[in-house]
Design an enzyme around this catalytic site. Structure first.
Site, short mmCIF file in Angstrom:
data_model
loop_
_atom_site.label_atom_id
_atom_site.label_comp_id
_atom_site.label_asym_id
_atom_site.label_seq_id
_atom_site.Cartn_x
_atom_site.Cartn_y
_atom_site.Cartn_z
N GLY A 43 0.76 -1.25 0.00
CA GLY A 43 0.00 0.00 0.00
C GLY A 43 0.79 1.29 0.00
CD GLU A 100 1.40 0.64 6.81
OE1 GLU A 100 1.19 0.87 5.60
OE2 GLU A 100 0.97 -0.38 7.36
CG ASP A 101 -1.23 1.74 3.17
OD1 ASP A 101 -0.96 1.41 4.35
OD2 ASP A 101 -1.78 0.96 2.38
CG ASP A 104 -8.30 -0.23 9.71
OD1 ASP A 104 -9.11 0.54 10.23
OD2 ASP A 104 -8.64 -1.32 9.22
CB THR A 108 -0.08 -3.58 10.20
OG1 THR A 108 -1.18 -4.36 9.77
CG2 THR A 108 1.08 -3.74 9.23
CE LYS A 132 -10.03 3.11 7.10
NZ LYS A 132 -10.47 1.73 6.74
CG ASP A 160 -5.63 -3.35 -2.21
OD1 ASP A 160 -5.27 -2.97 -1.08
OD2 ASP A 160 -5.92 -4.53 -2.47
NE ARG A 166 -2.09 -2.87 -4.52
CZ ARG A 166 -2.20 -3.06 -3.19
NH1 ARG A 166 -2.17 -2.04 -2.38
NH2 ARG A 166 -2.37 -4.28 -2.71
P1 IMP Z 1 -4.14 -2.34 10.53
O1 IMP Z 1 -3.20 -3.44 10.93
O2 IMP Z 1 -5.57 -2.68 10.86
O3 IMP Z 1 -3.75 -0.98 11.04
O4 IMP Z 1 -4.19 -2.33 8.97
C1 IMP Z 1 -3.25 -1.76 8.22
C2 IMP Z 1 -3.37 -2.23 6.79
O5 IMP Z 1 -4.71 -2.59 6.37
C3 IMP Z 1 -2.98 -1.08 5.93
O6 IMP Z 1 -1.59 -1.03 5.78
C4 IMP Z 1 -3.73 -1.37 4.65
O7 IMP Z 1 -2.95 -2.21 3.85
C5 IMP Z 1 -4.98 -2.07 5.09
N1 IMP Z 1 -6.12 -1.14 5.18
C6 IMP Z 1 -6.76 -0.71 6.27
N2 IMP Z 1 -7.78 0.12 5.97
C7 IMP Z 1 -7.78 0.25 4.62
C8 IMP Z 1 -8.59 1.00 3.70
O8 IMP Z 1 -9.52 1.74 4.04
N3 IMP Z 1 -8.27 0.85 2.39
C9 IMP Z 1 -7.25 0.06 1.94
N4 IMP Z 1 -6.46 -0.65 2.78
C10 IMP Z 1 -6.72 -0.55 4.12
MG MG Z 2 -0.29 -0.98 4.45
#
Ligand code: IMP
Ligand code: MG
Length: 179
Positions: A43, A100-101, A104, A108, A132, A160, A166
């Protein structure tokens, strides 16, 4: 005709924010020597490319790839992250900035900060384009933030939905019709 996701952050807003983040990073790392940027695949590749080209401090680009176990919405695997591809270089004693993109749930990034932090970097910080806050469960410190966004699924600028969108130049909100 295919419909495009509704813009949440425009190309112009992204470009201004990337310039702003790069200027802050330039200031903060002015005397740090070579900065190691670690992009989290897939991402972050678009954001990292733009951010790195805006930096004037010496830097190196590395990548790491992770994936969440199973379906991210399933409670069963919530919070488990798997390393798919490691960086190719020892980061002990280096100034590391993870790029990071989006943060959430934060699982991660929490995982990556544990993994990389254990390798003895001189410093370890996080730059994320999006966050978020309403969804974040893990304890993560974001050093450089682009935009806080509501709890919607976003695509474009590297992000994506099932590998689609993307390369959309802006960040759009994925509607039911776009799936
Ligand atoms: P986390 O571990 O829940 O913080 O998720 C992180 C990863 O989930 C990000 O690096 C993205 O790859 C993916 N992700 C979370 N939310 C979105 C979204 O709204 N659109 C696309 N990818 C997302
Ligand atoms: Mg990511």
């Amino acid at each position: 005709m295919t419909r495009l996701p509704a813009p949440l952050v425009t190309e112009e807003e992204i470009a201004a924010k990337v310039a702003d983040l790069a200027a802050r990073i330039d200031r903060d790392y002015a005397d740090a020597g070579t900065l190691v940027l670690i992009g989290v695949l897939k991402g972050s590749f678009v954001f990292l490319a733009d951010l790195a080209r805006r930096l004037t401090v010496p830097h190196r680009v590395e990548f790491i790839a992770v994936s969440s176990y199973g379906d991210r919405e399933s409670e069963e695997h919530l919070g488990s992250v798997r390393l798919l591809m490691d960086v190719r270089h020892d980061i002990a004693g280096e100034h590391v900035l993870v790029v990071e993109d989006i943060v959430d749930t934060g699982h991660t990034i929490a995982y990556l900060q544990r993994l990389l932090g254990a390798r003895g970097p001189a410093s370890l910080r996080l730059c994320t384009l999006l966050h978020k806050p309403d969804r974040t469960e893990a304890d993560v410190v974001i050093d450089y933030l682009g935009f806080a966004i509501p709890d919607v699924w976003v695509v474009g600028y590297g992000l994506d939905y099932a590998e689609r969108y993307r390369t959309l130049p802006y960040i759009g909100e994925l509607g039911p019709e776009d799936r």
